[in-house]
Every structure is written in structure tokens, then in C-alpha cells.
Design a protein around this motif. Structure first.
Motif, PDB file in Angstrom:
ATOM      1  N   THR A  61       0.807  -1.219   0.000  1.00  0.00           N
ATOM      2  CA  THR A  61       0.000   0.000   0.000  1.00  0.00           C
ATOM      3  C   THR A  61       0.843   1.274   0.000  1.00  0.00           C
ATOM      4  O   THR A  61       0.308   2.360  -0.164  1.00  0.00           O
ATOM      5  CB  THR A  61      -0.938   0.042   1.226  1.00  0.00           C
ATOM      6  N   ARG A  62       2.146   1.129   0.211  1.00  0.00           N
ATOM      7  CA  ARG A  62       3.044   2.286   0.238  1.00  0.00           C
ATOM      8  C   ARG A  62       4.432   1.833  -0.185  1.00  0.00           C
ATOM      9  O   ARG A  62       4.873   0.750   0.200  1.00  0.00           O
ATOM     10  CB  ARG A  62       3.130   2.870   1.636  1.00  0.00           C
ATOM     11  N   VAL A  63       5.127   2.687  -0.982  1.00  0.00           N
ATOM     12  CA  VAL A  63       6.490   2.363  -1.410  1.00  0.00           C
ATOM     13  C   VAL A  63       7.381   3.580  -1.219  1.00  0.00           C
ATOM     14  O   VAL A  63       7.013   4.691  -1.599  1.00  0.00           O
ATOM     15  CB  VAL A  63       6.548   1.918  -2.888  1.00  0.00           C
TER      16      VAL A  63
ATOM     17  N   ALA B 208       7.664   6.526 -11.835  1.00  0.00           N
ATOM     18  CA  ALA B 208       6.529   6.781 -12.735  1.00  0.00           C
ATOM     19  C   ALA B 208       5.514   5.644 -12.658  1.00  0.00           C
ATOM     20  O   ALA B 208       4.296   5.893 -12.611  1.00  0.00           O
ATOM     21  CB  ALA B 208       7.017   6.967 -14.169  1.00  0.00           C
ATOM     22  N   ASN B 209       5.979   4.405 -12.633  1.00  0.00           N
ATOM     23  CA  ASN B 209       5.067   3.253 -12.513  1.00  0.00           C
ATOM     24  C   ASN B 209       4.266   3.327 -11.222  1.00  0.00           C
ATOM     25  O   ASN B 209       3.044   3.120 -11.216  1.00  0.00           O
ATOM     26  CB  ASN B 209       5.846   1.936 -12.540  1.00  0.00           C
ATOM     27  N   LEU B 210       4.942   3.623 -10.124  1.00  0.00           N
ATOM     28  CA  LEU B 210       4.276   3.676  -8.821  1.00  0.00           C
ATOM     29  C   LEU B 210       3.300   4.843  -8.735  1.00  0.00           C
ATOM     30  O   LEU B 210       2.198   4.705  -8.196  1.00  0.00           O
ATOM     31  CB  LEU B 210       5.316   3.754  -7.703  1.00  0.00           C
ATOM     32  N   LEU B 211       3.693   5.994  -9.275  1.00  0.00           N
ATOM     33  CA  LEU B 211       2.783   7.145  -9.268  1.00  0.00           C
ATOM     34  C   LEU B 211       1.537   6.864 -10.102  1.00  0.00           C
ATOM     35  O   LEU B 211       0.438   7.284  -9.727  1.00  0.00           O
ATOM     36  CB  LEU B 211       3.501   8.399  -9.772  1.00  0.00           C
ATOM     37  N   ASP B 212       1.692   6.145 -11.193  1.00  0.00           N
ATOM     38  CA  ASP B 212       0.534   5.759 -12.001  1.00  0.00           C
ATOM     39  C   ASP B 212      -0.408   4.875 -11.183  1.00  0.00           C
ATOM     40  O   ASP B 212      -1.624   5.096 -11.173  1.00  0.00           O
ATOM     41  CB  ASP B 212       0.986   5.031 -13.271  1.00  0.00           C
ATOM     42  N   LEU B 213       0.140   3.904 -10.478  1.00  0.00           N
ATOM     43  CA  LEU B 213      -0.678   3.035  -9.627  1.00  0.00           C
ATOM     44  C   LEU B 213      -1.347   3.829  -8.510  1.00  0.00           C
ATOM     45  O   LEU B 213      -2.515   3.604  -8.182  1.00  0.00           O
ATOM     46  CB  LEU B 213       0.177   1.901  -9.052  1.00  0.00           C
ATOM     47  N   HIS B 214      -0.616   4.788  -7.948  1.00  0.00           N
ATOM     48  CA  HIS B 214      -1.170   5.637  -6.882  1.00  0.00           C
ATOM     49  C   HIS B 214      -2.331   6.493  -7.412  1.00  0.00           C
ATOM     50  O   HIS B 214      -3.386   6.565  -6.789  1.00  0.00           O
ATOM     51  CB  HIS B 214      -0.066   6.517  -6.299  1.00  0.00           C
TER      52      HIS B 214
ATOM     53  N   LEU C  54      -2.515   2.175  -5.082  1.00  0.00           N
ATOM     54  CA  LEU C  54      -1.436   2.285  -4.096  1.00  0.00           C
ATOM     55  C   LEU C  54      -1.827   3.422  -3.148  1.00  0.00           C
ATOM     56  O   LEU C  54      -1.388   4.560  -3.303  1.00  0.00           O
ATOM     57  CB  LEU C  54      -0.109   2.571  -4.814  1.00  0.00           C
ATOM     58  N   PRO C  55      -2.689   3.123  -2.184  1.00  0.00           N
ATOM     59  CA  PRO C  55      -3.350   4.190  -1.421  1.00  0.00           C
ATOM     60  C   PRO C  55      -2.477   4.981  -0.453  1.00  0.00           C
ATOM     61  O   PRO C  55      -2.791   6.131  -0.154  1.00  0.00           O
ATOM     62  CB  PRO C  55      -4.449   3.440  -0.659  1.00  0.00           C
ATOM     63  N   HIS C  56      -1.409   4.414   0.044  1.00  0.00           N
ATOM     64  CA  HIS C  56      -0.663   5.087   1.102  1.00  0.00           C
ATOM     65  C   HIS C  56       0.596   5.791   0.630  1.00  0.00           C
ATOM     66  O   HIS C  56       1.536   5.960   1.408  1.00  0.00           O
ATOM     67  CB  HIS C  56      -0.332   4.108   2.232  1.00  0.00           C
ATOM     68  N   ASN C  57       0.639   6.168  -0.627  1.00  0.00           N
ATOM     69  CA  ASN C  57       1.664   7.090  -1.098  1.00  0.00           C
ATOM     70  C   ASN C  57       2.910   6.432  -1.677  1.00  0.00           C
ATOM     71  O   ASN C  57       3.156   5.244  -1.525  1.00  0.00           O
ATOM     72  CB  ASN C  57       2.073   8.068   0.009  1.00  0.00           C
ATOM     73  N   VAL C  58       3.675   7.280  -2.339  1.00  0.00           N
ATOM     74  CA  VAL C  58       4.994   6.965  -2.873  1.00  0.00           C
ATOM     75  C   VAL C  58       5.913   8.040  -2.318  1.00  0.00           C
ATOM     76  O   VAL C  58       5.601   9.229  -2.402  1.00  0.00           O
ATOM     77  CB  VAL C  58       5.021   7.024  -4.418  1.00  0.00           C
ATOM     78  N   SER C  59       7.013   7.632  -1.724  1.00  0.00           N
ATOM     79  CA  SER C  59       7.952   8.608  -1.173  1.00  0.00           C
ATOM     80  C   SER C  59       9.356   8.306  -1.676  1.00  0.00           C
ATOM     81  O   SER C  59       9.620   7.234  -2.214  1.00  0.00           O
ATOM     82  CB  SER C  59       7.924   8.580   0.358  1.00  0.00           C
ATOM     83  N   LEU C  60      10.227   9.282  -1.474  1.00  0.00           N
ATOM     84  CA  LEU C  60      11.633   9.117  -1.840  1.00  0.00           C
ATOM     85  C   LEU C  60      12.482   9.250  -0.596  1.00  0.00           C
ATOM     86  O   LEU C  60      12.169  10.028   0.306  1.00  0.00           O
ATOM     87  CB  LEU C  60      12.068  10.165  -2.858  1.00  0.00           C
TER      88      LEU C  60
ATOM     89  N   ARG D 226       7.834  17.790  -9.848  1.00  0.00           N
ATOM     90  CA  ARG D 226       7.261  17.849 -11.199  1.00  0.00           C
ATOM     91  C   ARG D 226       6.751  16.485 -11.645  1.00  0.00           C
ATOM     92  O   ARG D 226       5.815  16.401 -12.435  1.00  0.00           O
ATOM     93  CB  ARG D 226       8.284  18.393 -12.203  1.00  0.00           C
ATOM     94  N   MET D 227       7.334  15.419 -11.141  1.00  0.00           N
ATOM     95  CA  MET D 227       6.843  14.069 -11.450  1.00  0.00           C
ATOM     96  C   MET D 227       5.592  13.731 -10.658  1.00  0.00           C
ATOM     97  O   MET D 227       4.869  12.815 -11.027  1.00  0.00           O
ATOM     98  CB  MET D 227       7.920  13.014 -11.139  1.00  0.00           C
ATOM     99  N   GLY D 228       5.375  14.429  -9.530  1.00  0.00           N
ATOM    100  CA  GLY D 228       4.217  14.143  -8.691  1.00  0.00           C
ATOM    101  C   GLY D 228       4.562  13.675  -7.292  1.00  0.00           C
ATOM    102  O   GLY D 228       3.676  13.278  -6.532  1.00  0.00           O
ATOM    103  N   ILE D 229       5.825  13.721  -6.921  1.00  0.00           N
ATOM    104  CA  ILE D 229       6.246  13.298  -5.583  1.00  0.00           C
ATOM    105  C   ILE D 229       6.146  14.475  -4.620  1.00  0.00           C
ATOM    106  O   ILE D 229       6.708  15.541  -4.868  1.00  0.00           O
ATOM    107  CB  ILE D 229       7.706  12.771  -5.597  1.00  0.00           C
ATOM    108  N   GLY D 230       5.445  14.276  -3.516  1.00  0.00           N
ATOM    109  CA  GLY D 230       5.320  15.305  -2.495  1.00  0.00           C
ATOM    110  C   GLY D 230       5.902  14.876  -1.164  1.00  0.00           C
ATOM    111  O   GLY D 230       5.803  15.605  -0.185  1.00  0.00           O
ATOM    112  N   ASP D 231       6.498  13.699  -1.106  1.00  0.00           N
ATOM    113  CA  ASP D 231       7.017  13.151   0.144  1.00  0.00           C
ATOM    114  C   ASP D 231       8.469  12.744  -0.083  1.00  0.00           C
ATOM    115  O   ASP D 231       8.750  11.723  -0.703  1.00  0.00           O
ATOM    116  CB  ASP D 231       6.169  11.943   0.553  1.00  0.00           C
ATOM    117  N   VAL D 232       9.397  13.592   0.397  1.00  0.00           N
ATOM    118  CA  VAL D 232      10.825  13.331   0.266  1.00  0.00           C
ATOM    119  C   VAL D 232      11.427  13.307   1.659  1.00  0.00           C
ATOM    120  O   VAL D 232      11.171  14.202   2.471  1.00  0.00           O
ATOM    121  CB  VAL D 232      11.528  14.409  -0.590  1.00  0.00           C
ATOM    122  N   ARG D 233      12.243  12.309   1.922  1.00  0.00           N
ATOM    123  CA  ARG D 233      12.895  12.172   3.221  1.00  0.00           C
ATOM    124  C   ARG D 233      14.396  12.144   3.008  1.00  0.00           C
ATOM    125  O   ARG D 233      14.890  11.345   2.213  1.00  0.00           O
ATOM    126  CB  ARG D 233      12.439  10.890   3.907  1.00  0.00           C
ATOM    127  N   PHE D 234      15.100  13.011   3.703  1.00  0.00           N
ATOM    128  CA  PHE D 234      16.553  13.048   3.621  1.00  0.00           C
ATOM    129  C   PHE D 234      17.126  12.454   4.900  1.00  0.00           C
ATOM    130  O   PHE D 234      16.692  12.804   5.994  1.00  0.00           O
ATOM    131  CB  PHE D 234      17.057  14.481   3.458  1.00  0.00           C
TER     132      PHE D 234
END
Length: 178
Positions: free
Chosen positions: A66-68, A98-104, A109-115, A136-144
Motif C-alpha cells: 500500500t506504500r512504497v 513513474a510506474n508507482l505514481l501511475d498506480l497511486h 497504491l493508497p498510502h503514497n509513494v515517497s523518496l 514535477r513528477m508528482g512526488i510530495g514526500d521526500v525524506r533526507f
């Protein structure tokens, strides 16, 4: 057994990480079992390479993920491929995202895609463009994460960013991403 113990204790969220979970030959079976046991949130931390195959990404989500979170350390091939040590990794990881964002976007893929990026001297000065590129790809969750060099102390000085450089870059990244 660990999943059974967790479910018996009322745990409903499962995280699969450490090493590369998609390399496990029975990963789809493991995820299906977790879903059948009642885990409602199944998160996967991955380098994303196998997820560049849209059929594999879809199969993993269909099995119950549900999340990647994807580990990627640069917003260009020059940075990512150099840090990962493999030419072509950036391209494969971008395809995976891109594949995961399409599924989301399709609600699968209900619980998001993060980096997840590990900060080091080679990418610290590029945090803001990293966030902008992936936004720009659609990612709003980035963790450093800060680099840990205990496994390679001989490279610590070359890889560990200076605190003052890191602080300036964090301030700049926050300012342009508000």
C-alpha cells in the motif's frame, strides 16, 4: 512467525525493508500472506530497480503493498549513477517512480509513494533541485537521511558533509519548497 506475533499483538502496519525486499524470491507470496493476515498497511522500502518493470510493480501492489519508498540519491543520472555505482540506475529508478505514481493515481497504491535520499558531500548542495525535479513528477514526500559512514570509515571524510553547508542547504530547500 514475526508477522503472526505482530498481528496477535494488534499490529496492523507492516514494513518490508533492509537489504532489498524485491530481491526475495517469494516477495509476492510474503505480501499476499501479510494481507491475508489482516495487515492493512504494507509498506516497502526499495532501491526501485525491479519496480521499473510495470508488470512487477503492479503485481506487488495487487498482492497488497500500500506504500512504497524509493531510495534515490540524485535528480540526475550523473549523481545517482555515480553514488550507486551503476550506470543506468537513475533511468530505471525514474521509470519505477513513474510506474508507482501511475498506480497511486489510479487508487491502487493508497498510502503514497515517497523518496529517501542519503545526504553526502556529492548531493548535499542539490537538495532543492532534487525536490523540484521529483515534485514535477508528482512526488510530495521526500525524506533526507544523513549519511552513516561507520561501515566505511575510510571514506567518512570524503562523504560526510560539513554541518554548516548542510544547514544552509536545508534552509534553502525548505524556503523554495514551502
Amino acid at each position: 512467525r514475526e508477522m503472526e506475533t505482530a498481528r496477535a499483538a494488534g499490529v496492523s502496519s507492516l514494513g518490508l525493508l533492509g537489504g532489498e525486499p524485491t530481491a526475495h524470491p517469494r516477495i509476492l507470496e510474503l505480501v499476499r500472506t501479510a494481507r491475508a493476515m489482516g495487515f492493512s498497511r504494507i509498506a516497502l522500502a526499495s532501491n526501485g530497480l525491479k519496480l521499473s518493470d510495470p508488470d512487477f510493480a503492479a503485481a506487488l501492489v495487487e498482492a497488497g503493498v500500500t506504500r512504497v519508498g524509493i531510495s534515490i540519491h540524485g535528480h540526475t543520472a550523473a549523481i545517482e549513477d555515480a553514488l550507486s555505482g551503476r550506470k543506468g540506475n537513475f533511468e530505471r529508478k525514474v521509470r519505477a517512480i513513474a510506474n508507482l505514481l501511475d498506480l497511486h493515481r489510479r487508487g491502487l497504491l493508497p498510502h503514497n509513494v515517497s523518496l529517501n535520499a542519503v545526504l553526502n558531500r556529492k548531493n548535499t548542495g542539490r537538495m532543492a533541485p532534487f525536490c523540484a525535479f521529483f515534485r514535477r513528477m508528482g512526488i510530495g514526500d521526500v525524506r533526507f537521511n544523513l549519511i552513516r559512514t561507520d561501515a566505511c570509515p575510510e571514506r567518512a571524510r570524503a562523504l560526510t558533509p560539513r554541518l554548516e553547508d548542510l544547514a544552509r542547504e536545508i534552509e534553502k530547500t525548505i524556503a523554495v519548497n514551502l
